[in-house]
Scaffold this motif. Sequence first.
Motif, mmCIF file in Angstrom:
data_model
loop_
_atom_site.group_PDB
_atom_site.id
_atom_site.type_symbol
_atom_site.label_atom_id
_atom_site.label_comp_id
_atom_site.label_asym_id
_atom_site.label_seq_id
_atom_site.Cartn_x
_atom_site.Cartn_y
_atom_site.Cartn_z
ATOM 1 N N GLY A 176 0.824 -1.194 0.000
ATOM 2 C CA GLY A 176 0.000 0.000 0.000
ATOM 3 C C GLY A 176 0.864 1.252 0.000
ATOM 4 N N LEU A 177 0.271 2.340 -0.439
ATOM 5 C CA LEU A 177 0.993 3.614 -0.470
ATOM 6 C C LEU A 177 1.325 4.057 0.949
ATOM 7 C CD1 LEU A 177 1.906 6.039 -2.285
ATOM 8 C CD2 LEU A 177 -0.335 7.056 -1.805
ATOM 9 N N PRO A 178 2.592 4.317 1.264
ATOM 10 C CA PRO A 178 2.928 4.768 2.617
ATOM 11 C C PRO A 178 2.292 6.112 2.922
ATOM 12 C CG PRO A 178 4.833 4.909 1.169
ATOM 13 C CD PRO A 178 3.784 4.173 0.405
ATOM 14 N N SER A 179 1.896 6.282 4.176
ATOM 15 C CA SER A 179 1.189 7.510 4.563
ATOM 16 C C SER A 179 2.023 8.775 4.356
ATOM 17 C CB SER A 179 0.729 7.406 6.018
ATOM 18 O OG SER A 179 1.823 7.176 6.887
ATOM 19 N N PRO A 180 3.357 8.788 4.563
ATOM 20 C CA PRO A 180 4.098 10.024 4.261
ATOM 21 C C PRO A 180 4.001 10.434 2.800
ATOM 22 C CG PRO A 180 5.395 8.602 5.690
ATOM 23 C CD PRO A 180 4.219 7.801 5.255
ATOM 24 N N ALA A 181 4.016 9.453 1.892
ATOM 25 C CA ALA A 181 3.882 9.778 0.471
ATOM 26 C C ALA A 181 2.484 10.281 0.153
ATOM 27 C CB ALA A 181 4.212 8.551 -0.373
ATOM 28 N N ALA A 182 1.465 9.683 0.791
ATOM 29 C CA ALA A 182 0.091 10.142 0.572
ATOM 30 C C ALA A 182 -0.090 11.571 1.079
ATOM 31 C CB ALA A 182 -0.886 9.203 1.266
ATOM 32 N N GLY A 183 0.451 11.856 2.270
ATOM 33 C CA GLY A 183 0.366 13.209 2.800
ATOM 34 C C GLY A 183 1.105 14.211 1.934
ATOM 35 N N SER A 184 2.246 13.805 1.398
ATOM 36 C CA SER A 184 3.016 14.701 0.536
ATOM 37 C C SER A 184 2.312 14.928 -0.797
ATOM 38 C CB SER A 184 4.407 14.110 0.299
ATOM 39 O OG SER A 184 5.106 13.979 1.519
ATOM 40 N N LEU A 185 1.575 13.919 -1.283
ATOM 41 C CA LEU A 185 0.802 14.095 -2.501
ATOM 42 C C LEU A 185 -0.269 15.176 -2.309
ATOM 43 C CD1 LEU A 185 0.101 13.048 -5.390
ATOM 44 C CD2 LEU A 185 -1.479 11.461 -4.275
ATOM 45 N N MET A 186 -0.958 15.114 -1.179
ATOM 46 C CA MET A 186 -1.972 16.121 -0.885
ATOM 47 C C MET A 186 -1.338 17.499 -0.682
ATOM 48 S SD MET A 186 -4.856 14.498 -0.937
ATOM 49 C CE MET A 186 -5.898 15.723 -0.159
ATOM 50 N N VAL A 214 -9.566 10.780 -2.039
ATOM 51 C CA VAL A 214 -10.131 9.425 -2.121
ATOM 52 C C VAL A 214 -9.107 8.452 -2.704
ATOM 53 C CG1 VAL A 214 -11.934 8.010 -3.180
ATOM 54 C CG2 VAL A 214 -12.490 10.276 -2.268
ATOM 55 N N TYR A 215 -8.402 8.881 -3.758
ATOM 56 C CA TYR A 215 -7.383 8.018 -4.367
ATOM 57 C C TYR A 215 -6.292 7.674 -3.376
ATOM 58 C CZ TYR A 215 -3.471 6.602 -7.302
ATOM 59 O OH TYR A 215 -2.404 5.915 -7.843
ATOM 60 N N ALA A 216 -5.776 8.668 -2.661
ATOM 61 C CA ALA A 216 -4.705 8.418 -1.693
ATOM 62 C C ALA A 216 -5.193 7.531 -0.550
ATOM 63 C CB ALA A 216 -4.176 9.744 -1.149
ATOM 64 N N GLY A 217 -6.418 7.786 -0.063
ATOM 65 C CA GLY A 217 -6.942 6.976 1.032
ATOM 66 C C GLY A 217 -7.118 5.527 0.651
ATOM 67 N N LEU A 218 -7.659 5.258 -0.528
ATOM 68 C CA LEU A 218 -7.861 3.876 -0.969
ATOM 69 C C LEU A 218 -6.550 3.204 -1.345
ATOM 70 C CD1 LEU A 218 -11.106 4.255 -3.126
ATOM 71 C CD2 LEU A 218 -10.886 3.497 -0.740
ATOM 72 N N THR A 219 -5.617 3.955 -1.912
ATOM 73 C CA THR A 219 -4.328 3.372 -2.294
ATOM 74 C C THR A 219 -3.511 2.975 -1.073
ATOM 75 O OG1 THR A 219 -4.338 4.726 -4.295
ATOM 76 C CG2 THR A 219 -2.252 3.726 -3.681
ATOM 77 N N MET A 220 -3.678 3.702 0.031
ATOM 78 C CA MET A 220 -2.954 3.329 1.257
ATOM 79 C C MET A 220 -3.375 1.970 1.784
ATOM 80 S SD MET A 220 -2.355 6.753 3.569
ATOM 81 C CE MET A 220 -3.930 7.556 3.286
ATOM 82 N N VAL A 221 -4.618 1.568 1.553
ATOM 83 C CA VAL A 221 -5.093 0.276 2.056
ATOM 84 C C VAL A 221 -5.128 -0.778 0.958
ATOM 85 C CG1 VAL A 221 -6.439 1.336 3.883
ATOM 86 C CG2 VAL A 221 -7.509 0.928 1.669
ATOM 87 N N SER A 222 -4.581 -0.476 -0.215
ATOM 88 C CA SER A 222 -4.539 -1.444 -1.308
ATOM 89 C C SER A 222 -3.387 -2.415 -1.081
ATOM 90 C CB SER A 222 -4.368 -0.729 -2.646
ATOM 91 O OG SER A 222 -3.069 -0.140 -2.727
ATOM 92 N N ASN A 223 -3.332 -3.446 -1.921
ATOM 93 C CA ASN A 223 -2.252 -4.432 -1.870
ATOM 94 C C ASN A 223 -1.145 -4.134 -2.873
ATOM 95 O OD1 ASN A 223 -3.373 -6.040 0.204
ATOM 96 N ND2 ASN A 223 -4.716 -7.061 -1.265
ATOM 97 N N ALA A 224 -1.220 -2.995 -3.535
ATOM 98 C CA ALA A 224 -0.173 -2.615 -4.476
ATOM 99 C C ALA A 224 1.146 -2.417 -3.726
ATOM 100 C CB ALA A 224 -0.559 -1.341 -5.219
ATOM 101 N N ARG A 225 2.234 -2.808 -4.370
ATOM 102 C CA ARG A 225 3.546 -2.731 -3.728
ATOM 103 C C ARG A 225 4.297 -1.503 -4.230
ATOM 104 N NH1 ARG A 225 7.278 -7.249 -4.036
ATOM 105 N NH2 ARG A 225 6.925 -7.215 -6.281
ATOM 106 N N PHE A 226 4.824 -0.742 -3.281
ATOM 107 C CA PHE A 226 5.571 0.474 -3.573
ATOM 108 C C PHE A 226 6.989 0.320 -3.031
ATOM 109 C CE2 PHE A 226 1.178 1.679 -3.654
ATOM 110 C CZ PHE A 226 1.088 2.630 -4.657
ATOM 111 N N TYR A 227 7.945 0.733 -3.834
ATOM 112 C CA TYR A 227 9.354 0.602 -3.440
ATOM 113 C C TYR A 227 9.617 1.403 -2.182
ATOM 114 C CZ TYR A 227 14.447 0.620 -3.750
ATOM 115 O OH TYR A 227 15.785 0.473 -3.477
ATOM 116 N N SER A 228 10.284 0.768 -1.208
ATOM 117 C CA SER A 228 10.489 1.399 0.096
ATOM 118 C C SER A 228 11.761 2.226 0.183
ATOM 119 C CB SER A 228 10.504 0.327 1.195
ATOM 120 O OG SER A 228 11.631 -0.518 1.045
#
Length: 287
Positions: A176-186, A214-228
């Motif tokens: 899932g999308l890490p929360s720091p990246a989601a917050g930075s996107l917003m 909505v996109y960031a919130g749903l992507t954070m709980v998705s099973n997609a893999r993001f490079y750490s």
Amino acid sequence: MTTFRRRGRIDRSRLARARTDRTQDEWAEDLSDGVDFEVEELHVDKPRKRSKGIYLLPNAFTTAALFCGFFAIVNAMNHQFEMAAIAIFASLVLDGMDGRVARMTNTQSAFGEQYDSLADMVSFGVAPALVAYEWALKDLGKWGWLAAFTYCAGAALRLARFNVNTGVVDKKFFQGLPSPAAGSLMAGFIWLADDNKIPVRDSAIPWITFFLAVYAGLTMVSNARFYSGKALDVRYRVPFGVMVLMILTFVLISSNPPLTLFGLFVVYSISGYVIWAWEHLSGRRFS
């Protein structure tokens, strides 16, 4: 844990008195009653428990990141949205430093992990949602606060899943999308639009913010893999190309910070779905 090991010992005095035309191994088999045993105590090292102490240095960075998240909320209440977005990015930098400082100084602790998660919830869960709502989402009425809550709930679920999956998932990728990246996107979009550097009509800004939340919130709980990025260790050598890429990134950020940061996090936020599509089409796991 204490274990015991039996060690056999043959009575050699009886073998010495035996006939010499037979080998000692043959006499050892015949004289099984001449075998006694010693009990040897073995001390097995117990696994070292994770320290529960509080270390000053890494937790100081976590506290600074928490302050930046709180500072972003205060600035949004005062309608200083550009400053609020910058504060979220500052929290991102500090959040990335506390874990590395803890590993480099060997000061990891269970307290630090929990404190970091709580600080992330404020800085990258509550702060971006409230800043976005105060900035544009409130113009949409109930749809605005529903989008903000979707983002906030996604960040909470993302952090809870990360805590329980520590040591289980692949260290090279986030689930899932890490929360720091989601917050930075917003924050990047808010900074970019508030600075009038995006060619979009004002009437469309709330709906774009709605979609991003909505996109960031749903992507954070998705099973997609993001490079750490955890595979990149600053203590060891890196290829020359990595240094060139870092210098180029710094130049782009300094020339136009809101546009560059927003573009970087847009690319990162869709990279997980690109990896998922590649794995689905090729039938191989990306590593």
